[in-house]
Design a protein around this motif. Structure first.
Motif, PDB file in Angstrom:
ATOM      1  N   ARG A  62       0.833  -1.204   0.000  1.00  0.00           N
ATOM      2  CA  ARG A  62       0.000   0.000   0.000  1.00  0.00           C
ATOM      3  C   ARG A  62       0.869   1.255   0.000  1.00  0.00           C
ATOM      4  O   ARG A  62       0.650   2.179  -0.789  1.00  0.00           O
ATOM      5  CB  ARG A  62      -0.910   0.034   1.239  1.00  0.00           C
ATOM      6  N   VAL A  63       1.837   1.280   0.900  1.00  0.00           N
ATOM      7  CA  VAL A  63       2.713   2.445   1.030  1.00  0.00           C
ATOM      8  C   VAL A  63       3.447   2.717  -0.276  1.00  0.00           C
ATOM      9  O   VAL A  63       3.528   3.860  -0.747  1.00  0.00           O
ATOM     10  CB  VAL A  63       3.726   2.239   2.179  1.00  0.00           C
ATOM     11  N   LEU A  64       3.968   1.661  -0.904  1.00  0.00           N
ATOM     12  CA  LEU A  64       4.699   1.825  -2.155  1.00  0.00           C
ATOM     13  C   LEU A  64       3.776   2.290  -3.282  1.00  0.00           C
ATOM     14  O   LEU A  64       4.169   3.133  -4.103  1.00  0.00           O
ATOM     15  CB  LEU A  64       5.378   0.513  -2.534  1.00  0.00           C
ATOM     16  N   ALA A  65       2.551   1.763  -3.318  1.00  0.00           N
ATOM     17  CA  ALA A  65       1.596   2.179  -4.349  1.00  0.00           C
ATOM     18  C   ALA A  65       1.261   3.659  -4.201  1.00  0.00           C
ATOM     19  O   ALA A  65       1.228   4.410  -5.190  1.00  0.00           O
ATOM     20  CB  ALA A  65       0.329   1.333  -4.263  1.00  0.00           C
ATOM     21  N   PHE A  66       1.022   4.098  -2.964  1.00  0.00           N
ATOM     22  CA  PHE A  66       0.706   5.508  -2.740  1.00  0.00           C
ATOM     23  C   PHE A  66       1.910   6.404  -3.011  1.00  0.00           C
ATOM     24  O   PHE A  66       1.769   7.528  -3.509  1.00  0.00           O
ATOM     25  CB  PHE A  66       0.208   5.728  -1.309  1.00  0.00           C
ATOM     26  N   ALA A  67       3.104   5.906  -2.700  1.00  0.00           N
ATOM     27  CA  ALA A  67       4.318   6.687  -2.968  1.00  0.00           C
ATOM     28  C   ALA A  67       4.487   6.896  -4.469  1.00  0.00           C
ATOM     29  O   ALA A  67       4.846   7.991  -4.924  1.00  0.00           O
ATOM     30  CB  ALA A  67       5.529   5.962  -2.382  1.00  0.00           C
ATOM     31  N   VAL A  94       2.937   0.821 -13.921  1.00  0.00           N
ATOM     32  CA  VAL A  94       3.580  -0.471 -14.124  1.00  0.00           C
ATOM     33  C   VAL A  94       4.373  -0.874 -12.884  1.00  0.00           C
ATOM     34  O   VAL A  94       4.313  -2.030 -12.434  1.00  0.00           O
ATOM     35  CB  VAL A  94       4.505  -0.429 -15.358  1.00  0.00           C
ATOM     36  N   ALA A  95       5.102   0.077 -12.312  1.00  0.00           N
ATOM     37  CA  ALA A  95       5.893  -0.215 -11.107  1.00  0.00           C
ATOM     38  C   ALA A  95       4.995  -0.641  -9.953  1.00  0.00           C
ATOM     39  O   ALA A  95       5.287  -1.624  -9.250  1.00  0.00           O
ATOM     40  CB  ALA A  95       6.717   1.012 -10.713  1.00  0.00           C
ATOM     41  N   ALA A  96       3.878   0.062  -9.748  1.00  0.00           N
ATOM     42  CA  ALA A  96       2.951  -0.281  -8.663  1.00  0.00           C
ATOM     43  C   ALA A  96       2.345  -1.662  -8.886  1.00  0.00           C
ATOM     44  O   ALA A  96       2.160  -2.433  -7.934  1.00  0.00           O
ATOM     45  CB  ALA A  96       1.850   0.770  -8.567  1.00  0.00           C
ATOM     46  N   SER A  97       2.046  -1.982 -10.128  1.00  0.00           N
ATOM     47  CA  SER A  97       1.451  -3.281 -10.451  1.00  0.00           C
ATOM     48  C   SER A  97       2.430  -4.420 -10.202  1.00  0.00           C
ATOM     49  O   SER A  97       2.046  -5.482  -9.715  1.00  0.00           O
ATOM     50  CB  SER A  97       0.995  -3.287 -11.914  1.00  0.00           C
ATOM     51  N   ILE A  98       3.687  -4.196 -10.567  1.00  0.00           N
ATOM     52  CA  ILE A  98       4.712  -5.224 -10.343  1.00  0.00           C
ATOM     53  C   ILE A  98       4.879  -5.487  -8.857  1.00  0.00           C
ATOM     54  O   ILE A  98       4.973  -6.637  -8.407  1.00  0.00           O
ATOM     55  CB  ILE A  98       6.050  -4.800 -10.976  1.00  0.00           C
ATOM     56  N   ILE A  99       4.897  -4.407  -8.080  1.00  0.00           N
ATOM     57  CA  ILE A  99       5.024  -4.548  -6.627  1.00  0.00           C
ATOM     58  C   ILE A  99       3.832  -5.318  -6.060  1.00  0.00           C
ATOM     59  O   ILE A  99       3.981  -6.233  -5.253  1.00  0.00           O
ATOM     60  CB  ILE A  99       5.128  -3.161  -5.962  1.00  0.00           C
TER      61      ILE A  99
END
Length: 273
Positions: A62-67, A94-99
């Motif tokens: 969650r934190v990474l997606a919001f960042a 794309v980065a958020a999806s991979i994470i």
């Protein structure tokens, strides 16, 4: 008395009045103020989407997606050009999806990230800084808001066959038709007052009214997938931000695409208004 002390109907009315006044003021001001509104709407949409993730999303994800979404919001706030914003949205999404994929929710997060990002993007670039942008947003509001209002009242008055019973049991074909008539009429009134009424604008208003209702159904479908009644409880009496802007953002994206097809990525409203 606080909002919590009012009945649900009273909360809806008070919240609606406050929101409409605030949104219209920010729309009139334009510039950074409206871009802030667009970024806030988009951020709230992603927050609600991720909160509805079936099975949940790990806190770290969650934190990474919001960042990553913060980069999209920052681009809107600081006025990046359309092409640069599209690159930011693509890379961050794309980065958020991979994470998120490491937790098995990559596709769900990808859809939510794109939905929120393109909603904020479309609103911000439709308004822009020109007078045509102000007319475009007021036209959009008139079509969507009156579509929603007239669909509710005509549906309740006439009833009849259900529009999409498996997605939203309360919606009827009579409501959809009444909403479309009301939305198109409201849009043409705004266009006439601005001196931009034409057959082409009539077709655009008709398309936006239909798209706004499809956007409403899309959000109802998402909530059914997530097993929730409201996207959140951020707005007293109304539920979440997505519950209030589902039709608006769908129509905004459609209106942006119409303008962009004319080659105006940064100022799509200018080709219409």
């Amino acid at each position: 008395m606080t909002l919590s002390g009012l009945s649900n109907l009273q909360q809806r009315v008070v919240s609606a009045v406050i929101l409409i006044v605030a949104v219209l003021c920010l729309t009139w001001i334009g510039g950074f103020a409206f871009r802030l509104l667009a970024a806030a709407i988009a951020s709230a949409m992603l927050f609600e989407w991720i909160s509805m993730t079936p099975g949940g999303l790990k806190p770290g994800h969650r934190v990474l997606a919001f960042a990553l979404f913060a980069a999209v919001a920052a681009g809107l706030l600081f006025g990046l050009g359309a092409m640069s914003m599209l690159v930011v949205i693509l890379v961050a999404g794309v980065a958020a999806s991979i994470i998120a994929e490491t937790g098995g929710q990559g596709l769900w997060v990808a859809k939510g990230f794109g939905y929120a990002a393109f909603s904020g993007f479309a609103l911000a670039f439709l308004r822009g800084d020109a007078d045509s942008g102000l007319i475009a947003i007021l036209f959009l509001f008139a079509v969507v808001w009156l579509t929603d209002i007239m669909a509710y009242f005509t549906g309740r008055f006439f009833g009849g066959a259900k529009l999409a019973p498996s997605i939203s049991p309360g919606k009827t074909w009579s409501g959809a038709i009444g909403g479309t008539i009301g939305g198109v009429a409201a849009g043409m009134i705004v266009a006439s007052m601005a001196g931009t009424a034409s057959y082409g604008i009539f077709v655009v208003a008709l398309a936006l009214s239909i798209v706004s209702q499809l956007g409403d159904l899309f959000e109802s479908h998402i909530k059914r997938q997530a097993g929730v009644k409201d996207s959140s409880h951020l707005i007293p009496g109304h539920g979440g931000v997505m519950d209030r802007v589902d039709g608006l953002v769908a129509a905004a994206i459609a209106l942006y695409v119409i303008g962009a097809l004319g080659g105006r990525l940064n100022n799509p409203a200018s080709i219409l208004f």
